[in-house]
Structures are given as structure tokens and as C-alpha cells.
Design a protein around this motif. Structure first.
Motif, PDB file in Angstrom:
ATOM      1  N   ALA B   9     -37.219 -78.947 -79.498  1.00 49.07           N
ATOM      2  CA  ALA B   9     -35.939 -78.278 -79.253  1.00 49.07           C
ATOM      3  C   ALA B   9     -35.905 -77.796 -77.810  1.00 49.07           C
ATOM      4  O   ALA B   9     -36.948 -77.573 -77.199  1.00 49.07           O
ATOM      5  CB  ALA B   9     -35.755 -77.090 -80.200  1.00 49.07           C
ATOM      6  N   MET B  10     -34.698 -77.687 -77.274  1.00 50.68           N
ATOM      7  CA  MET B  10     -34.551 -77.170 -75.928  1.00 50.68           C
ATOM      8  C   MET B  10     -33.162 -76.561 -75.761  1.00 50.68           C
ATOM      9  O   MET B  10     -32.194 -76.995 -76.403  1.00 50.68           O
ATOM     10  CB  MET B  10     -34.803 -78.265 -74.885  1.00 50.68           C
ATOM     11  CG  MET B  10     -33.930 -79.477 -74.976  1.00 50.68           C
ATOM     12  SD  MET B  10     -34.534 -80.869 -73.988  1.00 50.68           S
ATOM     13  CE  MET B  10     -34.888 -80.129 -72.428  1.00 50.68           C
ATOM     14  N   ILE B  11     -33.109 -75.565 -74.894  1.00 53.95           N
ATOM     15  CA  ILE B  11     -31.850 -74.876 -74.609  1.00 53.95           C
ATOM     16  C   ILE B  11     -31.572 -75.001 -73.118  1.00 53.95           C
ATOM     17  O   ILE B  11     -32.444 -74.705 -72.294  1.00 53.95           O
ATOM     18  CB  ILE B  11     -31.914 -73.392 -75.014  1.00 53.95           C
ATOM     19  CG1 ILE B  11     -32.195 -73.274 -76.511  1.00 53.95           C
ATOM     20  CG2 ILE B  11     -30.602 -72.688 -74.657  1.00 53.95           C
ATOM     21  CD1 ILE B  11     -32.411 -71.839 -76.984  1.00 53.95           C
ATOM     22  N   LEU B  12     -30.384 -75.428 -72.788  1.00 53.08           N
ATOM     23  CA  LEU B  12     -29.993 -75.603 -71.402  1.00 53.08           C
ATOM     24  C   LEU B  12     -28.747 -74.791 -71.085  1.00 53.08           C
ATOM     25  O   LEU B  12     -27.962 -74.455 -71.979  1.00 53.08           O
ATOM     26  CB  LEU B  12     -29.670 -77.082 -71.108  1.00 53.08           C
ATOM     27  CG  LEU B  12     -30.739 -78.131 -71.310  1.00 53.08           C
ATOM     28  CD1 LEU B  12     -30.147 -79.508 -71.022  1.00 53.08           C
ATOM     29  CD2 LEU B  12     -31.922 -77.861 -70.413  1.00 53.08           C
ATOM     30  N   ARG B  13     -28.573 -74.527 -69.810  1.00 53.01           N
ATOM     31  CA  ARG B  13     -27.299 -74.028 -69.305  1.00 53.01           C
ATOM     32  C   ARG B  13     -26.484 -75.243 -68.873  1.00 53.01           C
ATOM     33  O   ARG B  13     -27.036 -76.243 -68.414  1.00 53.01           O
ATOM     34  CB  ARG B  13     -27.523 -73.122 -68.099  1.00 53.01           C
ATOM     35  CG  ARG B  13     -28.200 -71.813 -68.414  1.00 53.01           C
ATOM     36  CD  ARG B  13     -27.181 -70.791 -68.823  1.00 53.01           C
ATOM     37  NE  ARG B  13     -27.797 -69.470 -69.008  1.00 53.01           N
ATOM     38  CZ  ARG B  13     -27.270 -68.554 -69.768  1.00 53.01           C
ATOM     39  NH1 ARG B  13     -26.148 -68.767 -70.422  1.00 53.01           N
ATOM     40  NH2 ARG B  13     -27.868 -67.377 -69.890  1.00 53.01           N
ATOM     41  N   GLU B  14     -25.208 -75.128 -69.035  1.00 52.96           N
ATOM     42  CA  GLU B  14     -24.321 -76.211 -68.612  1.00 52.96           C
ATOM     43  C   GLU B  14     -24.631 -76.593 -67.162  1.00 52.96           C
ATOM     44  O   GLU B  14     -24.805 -75.726 -66.309  1.00 52.96           O
ATOM     45  CB  GLU B  14     -22.871 -75.724 -68.724  1.00 52.96           C
ATOM     46  CG  GLU B  14     -21.849 -76.816 -68.801  1.00 52.96           C
ATOM     47  CD  GLU B  14     -20.455 -76.272 -69.099  1.00 52.96           C
ATOM     48  OE1 GLU B  14     -20.297 -75.022 -69.151  1.00 52.96           O
ATOM     49  OE2 GLU B  14     -19.538 -77.084 -69.280  1.00 52.96           O
ATOM     50  N   GLY B  15     -24.764 -77.881 -66.921  1.00 48.09           N
ATOM     51  CA  GLY B  15     -25.053 -78.360 -65.579  1.00 48.09           C
ATOM     52  C   GLY B  15     -26.511 -78.670 -65.322  1.00 48.09           C
ATOM     53  O   GLY B  15     -26.848 -79.347 -64.338  1.00 48.09           O
TER      54      GLY B  15
END
Lengths: 117, 110
Positions: B9-15
Motif C-alpha cells: 500500500a502507498m499514500i501519495l499527494r496529488e502530483g
């Protein structure tokens, strides 16, 4: 163009009861797959059809599961009797050609979510 | 043989950019990549065939390293719509069978 159509969308049954799922693949797609997807897992192949012939059913639990694809179009997957461990999403997919090396991949239906209580 | 995907799993910020890896213990003939949103059907992204090619469209691309028996999916300048679970499906051996990994859950936040 309509995609792969599956019904019902949801099904809740008591254990030991029978259940059937129906799939209508994309018109002209010769290959049809039934996959089972458990929560948090990837799809697992149950059976693959080339036209009306089941060419790979090695992972289908044949004591309780059966499938058919009459006239090489629609397909039905049946479980009888259902067990608690059969609760999962049953996905149908189709592809234009034989095997995985197809330019456009597999087209999946939205699946049938089965809950056995 | 089920391929191994990383990360789980991974969480990103837009961009932001992301890379999802898919590894097999067997020689690969082809690799598929799919994205599945919650409660929906898996959607085909691309296929890579034996030969070490790289493919891409828009800001999503993938590579296939035949020698390492692995494929990587690259998501560039992620958008909110990229959120979902990404699955690789691998074909190893001559049985024309596609086996899926357990998936990578990607969440893109504003």
C-alpha cells in the motif's frame, strides 16, 4: 459497446444452498474466464473457456462447482452446496483471443458478490 | 506461482510519482497491469510481452525486465483518479494462464 455483463450483482444465501452466476461476455470474444476474488486478494482463476470448450478447469473445485458455456457465448457458474468459505466476489472476464498475450487484455465484469451465511 | 507485488500500500499527494513492482520466481512470457476501484471491475491498463519492452500512455508507463523476471508500473504526476488497487497478472510457463498478485492499494490525496 456493452461490456461484460454479470448477474446478479449481489447474492446472500445460507450454507448448503445452491447458487448460480451468469455472465454475458463481449460480443465476439471467444475466450471466457471465471475468477474468484477474496477480500484483499487478487483474482484467482477458476476456469477458462475457448468457445464452448473448458480448456483449463484445474482450479475449479469440482465436487461442488460446475460451469457451462452453451453455444460459446453466455456462461453459468454454479455452486452446490455452498460453504461459508465460498463467500467472495466471482468475476467473469472475456478476451478476443486465446491466452494472455492479447493486446487489449481481459475485460472484466463487475462481478457477483456472494455472501454465504 | 503467484507474483509478489510491492509495496502492499502507498499514500501519495496529488502530483507525486509512484512505482509499483511485480516480481516472479519463474520466467515470464507476459505481464498485465490492471486497476480496480472499490466495488468495481478490474480495468486493463497495459500488457508487456517477453522482450524487455517498455510501454506507456499518458502518465502511466511500465517496464518489463525479462532477466530479473519483474515488471514495474510507473505513475507520474499522480491524479486523484489514480486511487485504487493495482494488480499485476503474470504468465509464466506455456500454459497460457494469467496469475494475479495480491495487489497494491494506492491512495492519492489532494
Amino acid at each position: 459497446e456493452a461490456g461484460v455483463v454479470q448477474s446478479p450483482r449481489y447474492k446472500i444465501i445460507e450454507k448448503k444452498q445452491p447458487v448460480a452466476f451468469w455472465c454475458n461476455p463481449i460480443s465476439g470474444h471467444n475466450t471466457l474466464y471465471w475468477y474468484r476474488q477474496n477480500l484483499g486478494q487478487g483474482p484467482e482463476l477458476l476456469i477458462r473457456y475457448e468457445n464452448e470448450e473448458a480448456v483449463d478447469d484445474s482450479q475449479l473445485p469440482k465436487d461442488r462447482f460446475s460451469a457451462e458455456r452453451l453455444k460459446g457465448v453466455d456462461s453459468t457458474l454454479k455452486i452446490q452446496p455452498a460453504e461459508l468459505g465460498d463467500s467472495a466476489v466471482y468475476l467473469c472476464a472475456s478476451s478476443l483471443d486465446f491466452g494472455p498475450r492479447v493486446d487489449y487484455g481481459y475485460t472484466f465484469g463487475s462481478g457477483t458478490r456472494l455472501t454465504v451465511v | 506461482q503467484q507474483p509478489v507485488q510491492s509495496p502492499q500500500a502507498m499514500i501519495l499527494r496529488e502530483g507525486e510519482d509512484a512505482v509499483i513492482n511485480c516480481s516472479s520466481s519463474k520466467a515470464l512470457y507476459s505481464v498485465h497491469w490492471y486497476r480496480q476501484k472499490h466495488g468495481e471491475a478490474p480495468v486493463f491498463l497495459m500488457i508487456l510481452l517477453k522482450g524487455g519492452e517498455q510501454k506507456g500512455h499518458d502518465k502511466i508507463s511500465a517496464s518489463f525486465n525479462e532477466k530479473k523476471q519483474q515488471s514495474s508500473l510507473y505513475l507520474t504526476a499522480s491524479q486523484l483518479s489514480y486511487s485504487g488497487t493495482y494488480f499485476c497478472g503474470t504468465e509464466s510457463g506455456s500454459n497460457y494462464k494469467l496469475t494475479f498478485g495480491k495487489g497494491t492499494l494506492l491512495t492519492v490525496n489532494p
